[in-house]
Design an enzyme around this catalytic site. Structure first.
Site, PDB file in Angstrom:
ATOM      1  N   GLY A  76       2.600   1.267  -2.443  1.00 37.47           N
ATOM      2  CA  GLY A  76       3.112   2.205  -1.444  1.00 37.47           C
ATOM      3  C   GLY A  76       2.429   3.554  -1.386  1.00 37.47           C
ATOM      4  CG  ASP A  90       6.210   4.486  -2.205  1.00 33.26           C
ATOM      5  OD1 ASP A  90       6.883   4.698  -3.230  1.00 33.26           O
ATOM      6  OD2 ASP A  90       6.134   3.359  -1.684  1.00 33.26           O
ATOM      7  CG  ASP A  93      16.019   4.196  -2.781  1.00 30.63           C
ATOM      8  OD1 ASP A  93      17.001   4.886  -2.457  1.00 30.63           O
ATOM      9  OD2 ASP A  93      15.964   2.969  -2.562  1.00 30.63           O
ATOM     10  CE  LYS A 106      15.100   5.670   1.167  1.00 27.76           C
ATOM     11  NZ  LYS A 106      15.517   4.265   1.135  1.00 27.76           N
ATOM     12  CG  PHE A 166      14.063   0.396   4.478  1.00 25.21           C
ATOM     13  CD1 PHE A 166      13.950   0.295   3.100  1.00 25.21           C
ATOM     14  CD2 PHE A 166      13.128  -0.252   5.271  1.00 25.21           C
ATOM     15  CE1 PHE A 166      12.930  -0.443   2.520  1.00 25.21           C
ATOM     16  CE2 PHE A 166      12.103  -0.994   4.705  1.00 25.21           C
ATOM     17  CZ  PHE A 166      12.006  -1.091   3.321  1.00 25.21           C
ATOM     18  CB  VAL A 167      11.114   5.483   5.967  1.00 23.84           C
ATOM     19  CG1 VAL A 167      12.240   6.352   6.506  1.00 23.84           C
ATOM     20  CG2 VAL A 167      10.863   5.777   4.491  1.00 23.84           C
ATOM     21  CG  ASP A 224       6.304  -2.861   1.682  1.00 25.79           C
ATOM     22  OD1 ASP A 224       6.676  -1.942   0.928  1.00 25.79           O
ATOM     23  OD2 ASP A 224       6.618  -4.051   1.512  1.00 25.79           O
ATOM     24  NE  ARG A 278       2.029  -2.414   1.423  1.00 25.27           N
ATOM     25  CZ  ARG A 278       3.015  -2.117   0.579  1.00 25.27           C
ATOM     26  NH1 ARG A 278       3.440  -0.889   0.466  1.00 25.27           N
ATOM     27  NH2 ARG A 278       3.564  -3.064  -0.164  1.00 25.27           N
TER      28      ARG A 278
END
Ligand code: 5GP
Ligand code: MG
Length: 185
Positions: free
Chosen positions: A44, A103, A106, A134, A155-156, A162, A168
């Site tokens: 990521g 990346d 969470d 987040k 959720f991004v 991805d 991506r």
């Protein structure tokens, strides 16, 4: 691919502007580091780290590490594990200044695992950097040195992130239409 996007959360111009700022801070903090090793967490962080390192004019090595936590179409963490075959970080980090680049923060499981793993290798200094964090208790409670953007609990995808290994290559950070993200997966 464009038809699957619900909205652009952070566009490429905003990312570039924030990376200019954040990299200046990193350079100011690390300019004295004799032996600097960046540890990008695959997959990521690939776009983020490629943009970031070109803004950091310090002598550095890059040693990747891979951590699995979101298999396939899962959109919630299933527990983090380092992939031994994709751990290119030396077993001894004695004397090295290490900057981990991930990346998104969470549950915090990935970053905690990586920090614990690398700390056991004895670096002189260990810092962490994430593109996104987040706004949820588990993420906010996880210690991290550099955060490019705080985002809501969505959720991004895009800019390296991805869904089922797709998206991506989107240049912006986006949310997906709900019908694309399969319910309950
Ligand atoms: P954590 O271990 O902090 O729960 O999650 C970290 C990893 O989960 C990230 O490196 C990323 O691969 C994945 N992840 C967490 N949230 C998201 C998200 O909103 N979108 C995508 N694409 N991946 C996420
Ligand atoms: Mg990841």
């Amino acid at each position: 691919m464009q038809a699957d996007i619900q909205s652009v959360l952070i566009d490429r111009a905003a990312i570039a502007q924030r990376l200019d700022q954040m990299s200046r801070q990193i350079v100011a903090d690390l300019h004295g580091a004799a032996d600097l090793t960046l540890v990008p967490i695959l997959t990521g962080s690939i776009i983020f780290v490629s943009d970031l390192i070109r803004r950091i004019p310090l002598k550095m090595r890059i040693r990747v590490m891979s951590v699995t936590s979101y298999p396939g179409t899962a959109t919630t963490s299933r527990g983090a594990a380092v992939e031994a075959a994709l751990d290119k970080v030396p077993q001894s980090l004695a004397g090295q200044h290490v900057l981990v680049v991930d990346d998104i923060l969470d549950s915090g499981g990935t970053l905690r695992l990586v920090v614990d793993t690398l700390r056991r290798r004895g670096p002189a200094d260990l810092r962490t950097c994430v593109l996104l964090r987040k706004q949820i208790p588990s993420a906010v409670a996880t210690p991290v040195d550099y955060v490019a953007f705080d985002i809501p609990d969505h959720f991004v995808v895009g800019y390296g992130l991805d869904y089922d290994d797709y998206y991506r290559n989107l240049p912006d950070i986006c949310t997906l239409r709900p019908e694309v993200v399969r319910a309950g997966s």
